[in-house]
Write an enzyme that holds these catalytic residues in place. Structure first.
Site, PDB file in Angstrom:
ATOM      1  N   ASN A  83       0.811  -1.211   0.000  1.00  0.00           N
ATOM      2  CA  ASN A  83       0.000   0.000   0.000  1.00  0.00           C
ATOM      3  C   ASN A  83       0.848   1.266   0.000  1.00  0.00           C
ATOM      4  OD1 ASN A  83      -2.837  -0.684   0.018  1.00  0.00           O
ATOM      5  ND2 ASN A  83      -2.444  -1.725   1.958  1.00  0.00           N
ATOM      6  N   HIS A  84       0.216   2.369  -0.321  1.00  0.00           N
ATOM      7  CA  HIS A  84       0.805   3.704  -0.203  1.00  0.00           C
ATOM      8  C   HIS A  84      -0.001   4.499   0.818  1.00  0.00           C
ATOM      9  CE1 HIS A  84       3.430   4.077  -4.001  1.00  0.00           C
ATOM     10  NE2 HIS A  84       3.114   2.800  -3.849  1.00  0.00           N
ATOM     11  N   ARG A  85       0.583   5.527   1.324  1.00  0.00           N
ATOM     12  CA  ARG A  85      -0.127   6.442   2.228  1.00  0.00           C
ATOM     13  C   ARG A  85      -1.285   7.086   1.460  1.00  0.00           C
ATOM     14  NH1 ARG A  85       3.767   9.372   2.447  1.00  0.00           N
ATOM     15  NH2 ARG A  85       3.082  10.818   0.829  1.00  0.00           N
ATOM     16  N   THR A  91       0.256  10.443  -2.485  1.00  0.00           N
ATOM     17  CA  THR A  91       0.531   9.050  -2.138  1.00  0.00           C
ATOM     18  C   THR A  91       1.985   8.681  -2.400  1.00  0.00           C
ATOM     19  OG1 THR A  91      -0.052   8.263  -4.362  1.00  0.00           O
ATOM     20  CG2 THR A  91      -1.835   8.381  -2.718  1.00  0.00           C
TER      21      THR A  91
END
Length: 220
Positions: A83-85, A91
């Site tokens: 995942n990414h922020r 992101t």
């Protein structure tokens, strides 16, 4: 005594395309039950390297797969660090590239959303080239159609398919499903399992239902 396949073998038959993957996985956050196999003509024993993606145990999530699962070639399990922020304007993972970017951003893994463990039940069939996303739960006896992307939990004894994977049908009626979950044949002792194999492979579901009722009553 019956000659029963050994769950501790890497390749359980002469074809060497099916691998009992509990015997080749080394990561401390991956747990796989007896007789669960991954099938691949190229590198079945490379399951951990090729099919469990973005796995960093320090992140804290787990991949848990039950017993007697059939996992077809190309299936991928996407772990949480993929995942990414998403809680901020961008992101982009500035922190992982070091220098002034690292100095001015929080630690990368600390920024990622936490979806939890991927948990696959027992006797689950996952078709070719499926993708299982972080935090997904797949119930006992479920079937996932080939080339599906699983983004939501799948209940026991259902069939899901598509991108994103959606409900297709119940495998059995509610009564038989409940009996199967109570019977939990995957937990039987090896010799007992051999005795019930004809029942597990019998297409006469009404006969199966009645036999399960008798067995469950006898164990009370």
């Amino acid at each position: 005594m019956h000659q029963i396949p050994d769950p501790d073998q890497v390749f359980p038959n002469e074809y060497k395309t099916s691998c009992f993957i509990k015997n080749v996985v080394k990561a401390p956050n991956i747990f796989i039950g007896d007789y669960t196999y991954y099938d691949d003509t190229v590198d079945p024993a490379g399951f951990e390297k090729n099919n469990v993606l973005f796995n960093y145990p320090e992140f804290g999530d787990h991949l848990i797969i039950g017993k007697f699962c059939a996992i077809a070639s190309g299936t991928k399990f996407i772990m949480g660090p993929a995942n990414h922020r998403v809680s901020s304007i961008t992101t982009y993972p500035f922190h992982v590239f070091g220098g002034a970017w690292q100095e001015n951003t929080p630690p990368h893994l600390d920024q990622l959303p936490r979806k939890g463990d991927i948990v696959v039940g027992n006797d689950v069939w996952i078709g070719r080239e499926c993708v299982i996303m972080p935090g997904i739960k797949i119930g006992d006896g479920a079937i996932v159609a080939a080339y599906s992307v699983v983004v939501k939990d799948i209940p026991p004894y259902t069939v899901f398919g598509g991108n994103p994977a959606k409900f297709i049908k119940q495998r059995f009626d509610e009564e038989l499903t409940e009996l199967l979950l109570k019977f939990a044949w995957w937990d039987l002792e090896p010799e007992t399992l051999v005795e019930v194999l004809p029942l597990l492979c019998d297409p006469d579901l009404e006969k199966v239902k009645q036999a399960l009722k008798i067995r469950l009553t006898a164990t009370k």
